[in-house]
Write a protein that holds these residues in place. Structure first.
Motif, mmCIF file in Angstrom:
data_model
loop_
_atom_site.group_PDB
_atom_site.id
_atom_site.type_symbol
_atom_site.label_atom_id
_atom_site.label_comp_id
_atom_site.label_asym_id
_atom_site.label_seq_id
_atom_site.Cartn_x
_atom_site.Cartn_y
_atom_site.Cartn_z
ATOM 1 N N GLY A 191 13.282 -9.029 120.892
ATOM 2 C CA GLY A 191 13.564 -9.235 122.474
ATOM 3 C C GLY A 191 11.586 -8.981 122.915
ATOM 4 O O GLY A 191 11.797 -9.907 124.049
ATOM 5 N N ILE A 192 11.041 -9.056 122.847
ATOM 6 C CA ILE A 192 9.537 -9.420 123.070
ATOM 7 C C ILE A 192 8.648 -10.115 122.768
ATOM 8 O O ILE A 192 7.311 -10.747 123.030
ATOM 9 C CB ILE A 192 8.586 -7.800 122.924
ATOM 10 N N CYS A 193 8.805 -10.928 121.184
ATOM 11 C CA CYS A 193 8.455 -11.862 121.126
ATOM 12 C C CYS A 193 8.437 -13.203 122.003
ATOM 13 O O CYS A 193 9.964 -13.283 122.196
ATOM 14 C CB CYS A 193 9.086 -12.087 119.605
ATOM 15 N N THR A 194 7.257 -13.853 122.021
ATOM 16 C CA THR A 194 7.565 -15.696 122.433
ATOM 17 C C THR A 194 6.567 -16.357 121.339
ATOM 18 O O THR A 194 6.237 -16.435 121.027
ATOM 19 C CB THR A 194 6.747 -15.588 124.045
ATOM 20 N N TRP A 195 7.884 -17.682 121.021
ATOM 21 C CA TRP A 195 7.047 -18.740 120.107
ATOM 22 C C TRP A 195 6.775 -19.793 120.921
ATOM 23 O O TRP A 195 6.696 -20.212 121.919
ATOM 24 C CB TRP A 195 8.433 -19.301 119.694
ATOM 25 N N TRP A 244 14.173 -0.281 115.807
ATOM 26 C CA TRP A 244 12.738 -1.010 116.512
ATOM 27 C C TRP A 244 12.903 -2.435 116.209
ATOM 28 O O TRP A 244 12.400 -3.307 117.413
ATOM 29 C CB TRP A 244 11.917 -0.055 115.799
ATOM 30 N N GLN A 245 13.505 -3.166 115.337
ATOM 31 C CA GLN A 245 13.517 -4.187 114.819
ATOM 32 C C GLN A 245 14.003 -5.335 115.611
ATOM 33 O O GLN A 245 13.601 -6.279 116.440
ATOM 34 C CB GLN A 245 14.101 -3.955 113.446
ATOM 35 N N PRO A 270 11.141 -17.966 124.723
ATOM 36 C CA PRO A 270 11.755 -15.996 123.606
ATOM 37 C C PRO A 270 12.735 -16.271 122.543
ATOM 38 O O PRO A 270 13.353 -17.112 123.279
ATOM 39 C CB PRO A 270 12.428 -15.409 125.522
ATOM 40 N N ALA A 271 11.585 -15.688 121.812
ATOM 41 C CA ALA A 271 12.572 -15.751 120.472
ATOM 42 C C ALA A 271 13.722 -15.810 120.478
ATOM 43 O O ALA A 271 14.535 -15.965 119.788
ATOM 44 C CB ALA A 271 11.499 -15.435 119.843
ATOM 45 N N ALA A 272 13.567 -14.047 120.919
ATOM 46 C CA ALA A 272 15.222 -13.537 120.181
ATOM 47 C C ALA A 272 16.506 -14.642 121.054
ATOM 48 O O ALA A 272 17.967 -14.515 120.473
ATOM 49 C CB ALA A 272 15.855 -12.318 121.336
ATOM 50 N N ASP A 273 16.239 -15.010 122.029
ATOM 51 C CA ASP A 273 17.439 -16.386 123.184
ATOM 52 C C ASP A 273 17.581 -17.261 122.313
ATOM 53 O O ASP A 273 18.157 -17.977 122.185
ATOM 54 C CB ASP A 273 16.293 -16.084 124.612
ATOM 55 N N MET A 274 16.335 -17.886 122.178
ATOM 56 C CA MET A 274 16.073 -18.876 121.007
ATOM 57 C C MET A 274 16.956 -18.806 119.713
ATOM 58 O O MET A 274 17.535 -19.438 119.436
ATOM 59 C CB MET A 274 14.784 -19.821 121.025
ATOM 60 N N MET A 275 16.871 -18.240 118.622
ATOM 61 C CA MET A 275 17.515 -17.514 117.681
ATOM 62 C C MET A 275 18.824 -17.604 118.131
ATOM 63 O O MET A 275 19.506 -18.403 117.262
ATOM 64 C CB MET A 275 17.534 -16.512 117.558
ATOM 65 N N ASP A 276 19.750 -16.669 119.077
ATOM 66 C CA ASP A 276 21.311 -17.158 119.043
ATOM 67 C C ASP A 276 21.208 -17.531 119.044
ATOM 68 O O ASP A 276 22.184 -18.796 119.040
ATOM 69 C CB ASP A 276 21.243 -15.825 120.821
ATOM 70 N N TYR A 318 16.970 4.198 108.165
ATOM 71 C CA TYR A 318 17.500 2.684 108.331
ATOM 72 C C TYR A 318 17.867 2.218 109.883
ATOM 73 O O TYR A 318 17.923 1.501 110.289
ATOM 74 C CB TYR A 318 18.089 2.454 107.274
ATOM 75 N N GLU A 319 19.383 2.898 110.339
ATOM 76 C CA GLU A 319 19.224 2.572 111.702
ATOM 77 C C GLU A 319 18.158 2.679 112.786
ATOM 78 O O GLU A 319 17.807 1.578 113.421
ATOM 79 C CB GLU A 319 20.287 4.162 112.320
ATOM 80 N N ARG A 320 17.510 3.988 112.603
ATOM 81 C CA ARG A 320 15.994 3.714 113.679
ATOM 82 C C ARG A 320 15.430 2.348 113.121
ATOM 83 O O ARG A 320 14.303 2.303 114.177
ATOM 84 C CB ARG A 320 15.012 5.175 112.801
#
Length: 101
Positions: free
Chosen positions: A35-39, A29-30, A88-94, A23-25
């Motif tokens: 970090g690499i997903c772009t919207w 990974w998730q 950048p999806a991760a930055d935008m979500m935050d 689960y931790e792995r």
């Protein structure tokens, strides 16, 4: 006298139990995938407003340009939006968590 309680639980069909290590792995990974997903603009609209219409999402980005523009320390390149939005999806979500509107 023991304070242990045993509970029998059957996983729903299609589910399976995995080790904490697995689960931790998966979580790591998730997180790396975020970090690499772009919207594109339509992805932001769907995430934030639950709609295909990009009008509100566009207004949101314009309203928050001073925070989000790379030229002002942000993570979105407003100068090159004529090629389409690359968010950048991760930055935008935050950012959305701390700036709901």
């Amino acid at each position: 006298m023991s304070d242990t309680i045993l509970i029998r639980h059957e996983a729903p069909k299609g589910f399976q139990f995995i080790s904490e290590e697995e689960y931790e792995r998966f979580q790591a990974w998730q997180q790396s995938q975020r970090g690499i997903c772009t919207w594109k603009l339509k992805d932001l609209a769907k995430y934030k407003y639950g709609t295909k219409s990009t009008e509100r999402a566009s207004r949101y980005l314009i309203k928050h340009r001073s925070d989000l523009d790379v030229e002002q320390g942000g993570f979105i390149d407003y100068a090159n939006t004529h090629n389409g939005w690359h968010i950048p999806a991760a930055d935008m979500m935050d950012y959305l968590l701390s700036h709901p509107d």
